[in-house]
Enzyme design. Structure first.
Site, PDB file in Angstrom:
ATOM      1  N   ARG A 162       9.766 -12.743  -2.845  1.00 47.89           N
ATOM      2  CA  ARG A 162       8.948 -11.666  -2.268  1.00 47.89           C
ATOM      3  C   ARG A 162       8.539 -11.988  -0.842  1.00 47.89           C
ATOM      4  NH1 ARG A 162       4.340  -9.892  -6.493  1.00 47.89           N
ATOM      5  NH2 ARG A 162       3.100 -10.008  -4.599  1.00 47.89           N
ATOM      6  N   ARG A 173      -4.101 -14.321  -0.169  1.00 43.98           N
ATOM      7  CA  ARG A 173      -4.277 -13.559  -1.420  1.00 43.98           C
ATOM      8  C   ARG A 173      -5.197 -14.306  -2.389  1.00 43.98           C
ATOM      9  NH1 ARG A 173       1.574 -13.450  -2.042  1.00 43.98           N
ATOM     10  NH2 ARG A 173       1.413 -12.876  -4.228  1.00 43.98           N
TER      11      ARG A 173
HETATM   12  P1  ADP Z   1      -0.220 -10.413  -6.343  1.00 38.03           P
HETATM   13  O1  ADP Z   1      -1.095 -10.251  -7.552  1.00 38.03           O
HETATM   14  O2  ADP Z   1       0.830 -11.474  -6.520  1.00 38.03           O
HETATM   15  O3  ADP Z   1      -0.996 -10.606  -5.066  1.00 38.03           O
HETATM   16  P2  ADP Z   1       0.668  -7.560  -6.390  1.00 38.03           P
HETATM   17  O4  ADP Z   1       2.112  -7.298  -6.622  1.00 38.03           O
HETATM   18  O5  ADP Z   1      -0.298  -7.142  -7.439  1.00 38.03           O
HETATM   19  O6  ADP Z   1       0.630  -9.127  -6.079  1.00 38.03           O
HETATM   20  O7  ADP Z   1       0.199  -6.900  -5.002  1.00 38.03           O
HETATM   21  C1  ADP Z   1       0.909  -7.120  -3.801  1.00 38.03           C
HETATM   22  C2  ADP Z   1       0.090  -6.596  -2.635  1.00 38.03           C
HETATM   23  O8  ADP Z   1      -0.103  -5.176  -2.767  1.00 38.03           O
HETATM   24  C3  ADP Z   1      -1.312  -7.166  -2.496  1.00 38.03           C
HETATM   25  O9  ADP Z   1      -1.333  -8.398  -1.796  1.00 38.03           O
HETATM   26  C4  ADP Z   1      -2.016  -6.044  -1.708  1.00 38.03           C
HETATM   27  O10 ADP Z   1      -1.643  -6.056  -0.350  1.00 38.03           O
HETATM   28  C5  ADP Z   1      -1.415  -4.786  -2.329  1.00 38.03           C
HETATM   29  N1  ADP Z   1      -2.185  -4.324  -3.505  1.00 38.03           N
HETATM   30  C6  ADP Z   1      -1.729  -4.233  -4.794  1.00 38.03           C
HETATM   31  N2  ADP Z   1      -2.690  -3.779  -5.614  1.00 38.03           N
HETATM   32  C7  ADP Z   1      -3.779  -3.574  -4.850  1.00 38.03           C
HETATM   33  C8  ADP Z   1      -5.111  -3.122  -5.127  1.00 38.03           C
HETATM   34  N3  ADP Z   1      -5.493  -2.808  -6.375  1.00 38.03           N
HETATM   35  N4  ADP Z   1      -5.990  -3.037  -4.095  1.00 38.03           N
HETATM   36  C9  ADP Z   1      -5.625  -3.347  -2.844  1.00 38.03           C
HETATM   37  N5  ADP Z   1      -4.396  -3.788  -2.512  1.00 38.03           N
HETATM   38  C10 ADP Z   1      -3.468  -3.920  -3.500  1.00 38.03           C
END
Ligand code: ADP
Length: 224
Positions: A162, A173
């Protein structure tokens, strides 16, 4: 009581949220709603939302709550979620999102919030090894790759690292998880629906732990 199953899977990045959410959605035959997958699809399709999201995602920043909950609300208005429920993955990520989610769910409510507990040293190892299908989002790792030449076993898509699994974005994160998402645990603990699950061990073992806890809790809720 509104029929169906409504679950949230919480946990640090790399705790196995995505993998376990997919398995739970198959087990309980309910849609899997992943904000990360929805956003990655929007980035790939170069929609206006995707263009806005990409820079923030690549840096490991969160998107605004309103934007996320509007996207989730649209998905939740569909018939399958309305009739069967859902497994939420990647959302809510802030207490504000949790409040907005309650409104979207009403008159139904969340059954349970699963918190996958994995030590940070272990999630860092998992994230470095993580690979993902660009088309369907299935997770793999360098230790458990797809069967044939980095093409997805499920859909044949390309399996890659990714773009936000860089050292800088991962540490951002995790920082935001501690600051914004960890307070949600108290919020759901106080609501009496938080179930901590040991997220270490094989994916199969973790799935069995979750299913046992969910079924136990649902039986108690149905009996009360
Ligand atoms: P991870 O849990 O590994 O950080 P995700 O695939 O859930 O990855 O999310 C990837 C990115 O998408 C996050 O780092 C953020 O930028 C955005 N994102 C996803 N879900 C949310 C959310 N609920 N609120 C804000 N940003 C989000």
């Amino acid at each position: 009581m509104v029929p169906g199953v409504r679950l949230v899977v919480l946990g640090k990045q790399g705790a196995g949220k995505g993998t376990q959410a997919v398995r739970l959605s198959h087990h309980y035959v309910v849609p899997h709603v992943s904000t990360g997958d929805m956003l990655r699809a929007a980035v790939k399709a170069q929609t206006p939302l995707g263009r806005r999201a990409k820079a923030l995602m690549d840096r490991g920043e969160l998107l605004p709550d309103e934007l996320i909950m509007e996207m989730v609300g649209e998905r939740m208005a569909e018939r399958d979620v309305q009739t069967r429920g859902l497994v939420l993955d990647g959302v809510p990520r802030t207490v504000n999102q949790a409040k907005m989610l309650d409104e979207l769910l009403s008159p139904a409510r969340l059954d349970l919030v699963i918190d996958l507990e994995v030590p940070t040293s272990q999630v860092l190892r998992r994230l470095a090894a993580r690979r993902v299908c660009v088309d369907c989002g299935t997770n793999y790792s360098v230790f458990a790759p797809p069967l044939v030449n980095w093409t997805c076993d499920i859909c044949g898509g390309e399996v890659v690292q990714r773009e936000d699994d860089t050292e800088a974005a991962i540490s951002r994160r995790l920082e935001l998880y501690e600051r914004q998402t960890a307070p949600l645990l108290d919020w759901y603990r106080e609501a009496g629906i938080l179930v901590p699950i040991n997220g270490t061990g094989s994916p199969d073992v973790v799935t069995q732990r979750i299913i046992r806890a969910v079924d136990h809790r649902k039986r108690r809720q149905e009996g009360s």
